[in-house]
Write an enzyme that holds these catalytic residues in place. Structure first.
Site, PDB file in Angstrom:
ATOM      1  N   CYS A   7       0.819  -1.229   0.000  1.00  0.00           N
ATOM      2  CA  CYS A   7       0.000   0.000   0.000  1.00  0.00           C
ATOM      3  C   CYS A   7       0.846   1.269   0.000  1.00  0.00           C
ATOM      4  CB  CYS A   7      -0.914   0.012   1.211  1.00  0.00           C
ATOM      5  SG  CYS A   7      -1.988  -1.419   1.238  1.00  0.00           S
ATOM      6  N   HIS A  32      -3.436   6.777   3.440  1.00  0.00           N
ATOM      7  CA  HIS A  32      -3.845   5.539   2.771  1.00  0.00           C
ATOM      8  C   HIS A  32      -5.234   5.159   3.292  1.00  0.00           C
ATOM      9  CE1 HIS A  32      -4.158   1.575   1.324  1.00  0.00           C
ATOM     10  NE2 HIS A  32      -3.850   0.980   2.454  1.00  0.00           N
ATOM     11  N   ASN A  92     -10.373  -0.254   0.030  1.00  0.00           N
ATOM     12  CA  ASN A  92      -8.913  -0.139   0.084  1.00  0.00           C
ATOM     13  C   ASN A  92      -8.348  -0.483  -1.293  1.00  0.00           C
ATOM     14  OD1 ASN A  92      -6.182  -0.503   0.491  1.00  0.00           O
ATOM     15  ND2 ASN A  92      -6.403  -1.712   2.371  1.00  0.00           N
TER      16      ASN A  92
HETATM   17  O1  UT7 Z   1      -3.945  -1.743   3.208  1.00  0.00           O
HETATM   18  C1  UT7 Z   1      -3.319  -2.773   3.902  1.00  0.00           C
HETATM   19  C2  UT7 Z   1      -3.490  -2.534   5.306  1.00  0.00           C
HETATM   20  N1  UT7 Z   1      -4.673  -3.195   5.804  1.00  0.00           N
HETATM   21  C3  UT7 Z   1      -5.322  -2.693   6.834  1.00  0.00           C
HETATM   22  O2  UT7 Z   1      -4.993  -1.611   7.285  1.00  0.00           O
HETATM   23  C4  UT7 Z   1      -6.396  -3.503   7.507  1.00  0.00           C
HETATM   24  C5  UT7 Z   1      -6.358  -3.263   8.984  1.00  0.00           C
HETATM   25  N2  UT7 Z   1      -7.322  -4.026   9.729  1.00  0.00           N
HETATM   26  C6  UT7 Z   1      -8.645  -3.789   9.639  1.00  0.00           C
HETATM   27  O3  UT7 Z   1      -9.070  -2.914   8.906  1.00  0.00           O
HETATM   28  C7  UT7 Z   1      -9.561  -4.589  10.531  1.00  0.00           C
HETATM   29  O4  UT7 Z   1      -8.823  -5.388  11.405  1.00  0.00           O
HETATM   30  C8  UT7 Z   1     -10.563  -5.481   9.730  1.00  0.00           C
HETATM   31  C9  UT7 Z   1     -11.594  -4.604   9.070  1.00  0.00           C
HETATM   32  C10 UT7 Z   1      -9.797  -6.299   8.716  1.00  0.00           C
HETATM   33  C11 UT7 Z   1     -11.297  -6.429  10.683  1.00  0.00           C
HETATM   34  O5  UT7 Z   1     -11.928  -5.709  11.716  1.00  0.00           O
HETATM   35  P1  UT7 Z   1     -11.794  -6.212  13.232  1.00  0.00           P
HETATM   36  O6  UT7 Z   1     -12.582  -5.293  14.049  1.00  0.00           O
HETATM   37  O7  UT7 Z   1     -10.316  -6.316  13.519  1.00  0.00           O
HETATM   38  O8  UT7 Z   1     -12.505  -7.610  13.159  1.00  0.00           O
HETATM   39  P2  UT7 Z   1     -11.919  -9.071  13.465  1.00  0.00           P
HETATM   40  O9  UT7 Z   1     -10.952  -9.484  12.398  1.00  0.00           O
HETATM   41  O10 UT7 Z   1     -11.432  -9.085  14.851  1.00  0.00           O
HETATM   42  O11 UT7 Z   1     -13.215  -9.958  13.322  1.00  0.00           O
HETATM   43  C12 UT7 Z   1     -14.323  -9.766  14.191  1.00  0.00           C
HETATM   44  C13 UT7 Z   1     -15.413 -10.756  13.817  1.00  0.00           C
HETATM   45  C14 UT7 Z   1     -14.921 -12.196  13.656  1.00  0.00           C
HETATM   46  O12 UT7 Z   1     -15.900 -13.012  14.203  1.00  0.00           O
HETATM   47  P3  UT7 Z   1     -15.711 -13.650  15.673  1.00  0.00           P
HETATM   48  O13 UT7 Z   1     -14.466 -14.473  15.578  1.00  0.00           O
HETATM   49  O14 UT7 Z   1     -15.593 -12.484  16.593  1.00  0.00           O
HETATM   50  O15 UT7 Z   1     -16.970 -14.438  15.829  1.00  0.00           O
HETATM   51  C15 UT7 Z   1     -14.887 -12.397  12.156  1.00  0.00           C
HETATM   52  O16 UT7 Z   1     -15.118 -13.740  11.788  1.00  0.00           O
HETATM   53  O17 UT7 Z   1     -15.999 -10.400  12.558  1.00  0.00           O
HETATM   54  C16 UT7 Z   1     -16.025 -11.538  11.695  1.00  0.00           C
HETATM   55  N3  UT7 Z   1     -15.876 -11.085  10.317  1.00  0.00           N
HETATM   56  C17 UT7 Z   1     -16.910 -10.693   9.559  1.00  0.00           C
HETATM   57  N4  UT7 Z   1     -18.221 -10.637   9.789  1.00  0.00           N
HETATM   58  C18 UT7 Z   1     -19.014 -10.191   8.794  1.00  0.00           C
HETATM   59  C19 UT7 Z   1     -14.737 -10.939   9.607  1.00  0.00           C
HETATM   60  N5  UT7 Z   1     -15.012 -10.461   8.380  1.00  0.00           N
HETATM   61  C20 UT7 Z   1     -16.357 -10.318   8.321  1.00  0.00           C
HETATM   62  C21 UT7 Z   1     -17.234  -9.859   7.326  1.00  0.00           C
HETATM   63  N6  UT7 Z   1     -18.551  -9.815   7.609  1.00  0.00           N
HETATM   64  N7  UT7 Z   1     -16.811  -9.447   6.116  1.00  0.00           N
END
Ligand code: UT7
Length: 331
Positions: A115, A255, A285
């Protein structure tokens, strides 16, 4: 020889016309519009059709930037293309873009820092301009990540979109340009954003295909923590090198990875959100394309002026980070 500065004389962007909304994704994935908006701020993303590739998108943005700069592609001295989603491993997509632009024999290179690629490429362009080595440089950030995510897996696929952005940098004797920058890399944490297979470590095979380990994988929580850790200090350091303070900055162009990351940085740095350019809601993104896309869009709308002082800040795969204090044109 009089000191040379770099001036951005042209800019352009391209996003494929097909828009995929969160509601569209609800039809095929176990996800919801509300989850995606609350966790990321994303409402929609542009997704390339089968007839587009990374190079065709890069070329569309490049023609716009060249037209704005008023120079033919044959006048280019260097082409830099930042991407992690090229048409092929080889030939380099930068050479494909060079050929498609009709920029005969012009040196071209691809910069692969995830990125942060566009900021890395822009900083590289300024070194060649300021030393007088090259006069007309095209810098492109482009990404077609929709071809590299697993559309059956919700955690990564909903986050990304396709787009390209480009600028033309030329020399001027009037003070402006890249006033301070920071580039950084921490390869010890590279596993947090990875395409595990398809490269030399794990060549493509039947097993790879079965596992889906050729798709982009991300440890979202770790990347989130990393991003919020590096944004503030790298902005402060770029400003210190520029001899400026946050009060001198008109716009921060971050970004666009996650609205919550931008909000957290705005809070930590105590800079109101209305000084941050944000378009993640419409594009998701777009990795190396996100900053040149946001830049071109806000210049076209008149919100950002070419004489404004900008602070670009990016983070991503590597892990890498990059920030730059930039005045595109002399005041
Ligand atoms: O450009 C490259 C750099 N990338 C980034 O900067 C990304 C940085 N990270 C993020 O933006 C966030 O961490 C995410 C948006 C990727 C994820 O958000 P989060 O608040 O960290 O969620 P999580 O990964 O901790 O997941 C929470 C829950 C999980 O369920 P459980 O285990 O709590 O039951 C996931 O399975 O959300 C679930 N989940 C979803 N639910 C619905 C993960 N993806 C989805 C989805 N829809 N698309």
């Amino acid at each position: 020889m009089a000191k040379l500065y770099g001036k951005i004389t042209g800019w352009g962007a391209y996003a494929p016309p097909r828009i995929v909304t969160n509601h569209d994704l609800e039809a095929t994935l176990d996800t919801s519009h509300d989850w995606i908006v609350q966790r990321t701020g994303i409402h929609a993303r542009h997704v390339a059709d089968a007839n587009e590739t990374t190079s065709t998108m890069a070329v569309k943005a490049s023609w716009s930037a060249l037209a704005k700069a008023g120079i033919p592609s044959t006048e280019l001295d260097l082409i830099l293309v930042a991407t992690s989603s090229p048409d092929y491993f080889t030939p380099p997509v930068s050479s494909m873009v060079q050929s498609m632009l009709g920029a005969h024999d012009v040196p071209a290179m691809t910069i692969v820092t995830g990125c942060t690629g566009f900021v890395y490429a822009l900083v590289t362009a300024y070194q060649f301009i300021e030393t007088g080595v090259y006069r007309n440089i095209l810098v492109v950030g482009v990404e077609l990540l929709s071809r590299f995510v697993n559309w059956e897996e919700r955690s990564v696929s909903v986050l990304f979109g396709d787009a390209a952005g480009a600028v033309v940098v030329q020399p001027t004797a009037e003070p402006c340009g890249l006033e301070g920058f920071v580039l950084g890399s921490d390869g010890s944490n590279g596993q947090h954003i990875i395409m595990p297979a398809g490269g030399s470590a794990r060549p493509f095979s039947e097993d790879v295909l079965q596992e889906g380990s050729h798709y982009l994988q991300m440890n979202g929580r770790e990347v989130f923590k990393f991003a919020t850790r590096v944004i503030g200090p790298s902005c402060d350091e770029a400003l210190r090198l520029a001899g400026k303070s946050m009060a001198d900055v008109d716009w921060i162009i971050p970004h666009q990875a996650n609205l919550r990351i931008i909000q957290a940085a705005a809070r930590d740095m105590d800079i109101p959100l209305d000084r941050w350019i944000v378009n993640i809601d419409q594009y998701a993104n777009t990795s190396a394309a996100s900053i040149p896309l946001a830049l071109a869009e806000s210049l076209e709308s008149g919100r950002v002026k070419p004489t404004d002082t900008l602070l670009l800040v990016s983070f991503g795969a590597g892990m890498t980070w990059a920030s730059a204090v930039l005045q595109m044109q002399p005041s």
